[in-house]
Design a protein around this motif. Structure first.
Motif, short mmCIF file in Angstrom:
data_model
loop_
_atom_site.label_atom_id
_atom_site.label_comp_id
_atom_site.label_asym_id
_atom_site.label_seq_id
_atom_site.Cartn_x
_atom_site.Cartn_y
_atom_site.Cartn_z
N GLY A 142 0.92 -1.31 -0.16
CA GLY A 142 0.10 0.13 -0.06
C GLY A 142 0.82 1.38 0.01
N ARG A 143 1.87 1.34 0.67
CA ARG A 143 2.70 2.57 0.90
C ARG A 143 3.57 2.57 -0.39
N LEU A 144 4.11 1.63 -0.92
CA LEU A 144 4.62 1.84 -2.27
C LEU A 144 3.89 2.18 -3.65
N GLU A 171 -2.42 3.60 -9.07
CA GLU A 171 -1.67 3.37 -7.84
C GLU A 171 -2.38 3.86 -6.67
N ALA A 172 -2.86 4.92 -6.77
CA ALA A 172 -3.74 5.49 -5.74
C ALA A 172 -5.01 4.75 -5.21
N ARG A 173 -5.43 4.31 -6.11
CA ARG A 173 -6.56 3.55 -5.74
C ARG A 173 -6.03 2.19 -5.19
N ASP A 174 -5.13 1.84 -5.69
CA ASP A 174 -4.44 0.18 -5.07
C ASP A 174 -3.75 0.67 -3.61
N ALA A 175 -3.25 1.84 -3.30
CA ALA A 175 -2.97 2.16 -2.20
C ALA A 175 -4.00 2.26 -1.09
N GLN A 198 -2.54 5.94 8.29
CA GLN A 198 -1.47 7.12 7.78
C GLN A 198 -1.53 7.16 6.10
N THR A 199 -1.51 5.85 5.57
CA THR A 199 -1.28 5.66 4.19
C THR A 199 -2.57 6.04 3.49
N LEU A 200 -3.76 5.59 4.31
CA LEU A 200 -5.06 5.60 3.85
C LEU A 200 -5.62 6.94 3.36
N VAL A 201 -5.17 7.89 4.66
CA VAL A 201 -5.76 9.27 4.25
C VAL A 201 -4.60 10.06 3.37
N GLY A 202 -3.42 9.56 3.33
CA GLY A 202 -2.57 10.13 2.23
C GLY A 202 -2.93 9.94 0.57
#
Length: 325
Positions: free
Chosen positions: A225-227, A247-251, A262-266
């Motif tokens: 997710g972070r990558l 990539e944003a949707r995959d994250a 943290q990754t979700l809101v980013g």
């Protein structure tokens, strides 16, 4: 919006016994940090409660290496103030026992916690102390690599980009020597972040794709997710909006599955930016409001400030300045 930097905090064998003991539960939490952050924190807390109860009954202190394991878990869970408060006493006990491994892991947890709170000078001091203690001690190699990675992230946040690249390359040598692809993965992600901050987007993209190749054989959905989040930012900066969108949707998908807030809101925020770039104003508004609501509800103060600043730019682009406040 700058690339979010992630550091590897879990770096040693937790010395646990097999079975269902609190020691093995703490070891399980240690392993789960890269898979499910919420479950890892819950298991670490449960194990610590059991260890504390056993200590009260037996009158014997909890083993020093278990202190180090627990506080590394808490550092990864962003329980920074608690780590900073508790670590000095645990380190003093480790020094008295001659337990260098535990002392350097506690210094790593302390440095990481100061880094998260943006106390960069204190973070760097703890990290350099840990690196110095690791010198000439083969049993501390794993911690040494992680400390070099942490030192690189600290320098990066201080704007000392050349120094950060040197640190990441020092860590890379350790991970290659130990044939540790999991740690090399985090190292390559951070190295790509440094290149992005230096304006080398092509290098950042190549580094991130190198990290993705390493992920093919690693069960680590948190890092996936972070990558994906980092790649969304890089593709957006390169005006590859369709790839950035994927990539944003995959994250978002990966971070929702692993409770990586943290990754979700980013990722929600960068998706709002990408949709705005693509002219999908309704979608951009939806994710901008979702991001704002999410951080208002549960984000730590520093994360809230950073995300609200970024999503505020989206609202201004949408001609909604009142929501940008």
């Amino acid at each position: 919006m700058a690339l979010v930097l992630y550091i590897v905090l879990v770096n040693v064998d937790p010395h646990s016994d097999p079975g269902s003991s609190p020691e093995s539960l703490l070891a399980q939490a240690y392993d789960e940090l890269r898979k499910d952050l919420h479950l890892a924190e819950a298991n670490a807390e449960r194990a610590w409660a059991e260890l504390t109860a056993q200590s009260e009954v037996s009158g014997k202190p909890i083993a020093t290496h278990l202190h180090a394991t627990y506080w590394l878990c808490m550092a990864h869970a962003l329980r920074s103030e608690e780590v900073i408060a508790a670590a000095p006493h645990a380190m003093e006990v480790a020094r008295q026992e001659g337990d260098v491994e535990s002392e350097v892991r506690l210094l790593q947890a302390t440095g990481a916690s100061h880094w998260y709170l943006r106390n960069m000078d204190l973070a760097l001091e703890a990290t350099k102390r840990g690196i110095k203690l690791c010198a000439g001690k083969p049993n501390c190699l794993l911690t040494l690599g992680a400390l070099h990675d942490l030192e690189g992230v600290i320098y990066l946040n201080m704007g000392k980009l050349e120094e950060s690249l040197v640190c990441f390359q020092c860590a890379k040598v350790v991970w290659i020597d130990l044939d540790n692809s999991r740690k090399l993965l985090g190292n390559r992600i951070n190295y790509a972040c440094a290149l992005q901050h230096m304006g080398d987007l092509s290098g950042a993209l190549l580094g991130s794709l190198e990290a993705r190749k390493l992920l093919e054989d690693i069960d680590d959905r948190v890092t996936r997710g972070r990558l994906s989040f980092n790649l969304a930012i890089i593709h957006k900066a390169l005006d590859d909006f369709d790839l950035a969108l994927v990539e944003a949707r995959d994250a978002i998908s990966h971070s929702q599955a692993t409770d990586d807030f943290q990754t979700l809101v980013g990722a929600q925020c960068i998706l709002a930016e990408i949709l705005c770039d693509l002219g999908d104003l309704e979608g951009a508004r939806e994710y901008a409001f979702l991001t704002k609501t999410s951080v208002a509800d549960k984000a730590p103060p520093l994360l809230r400030v950073n995300i609200l600043s970024a999503v505020g730019e989206v609202f201004r682009r949408l001609d909604m300045p009142e929501e940008a406040r």
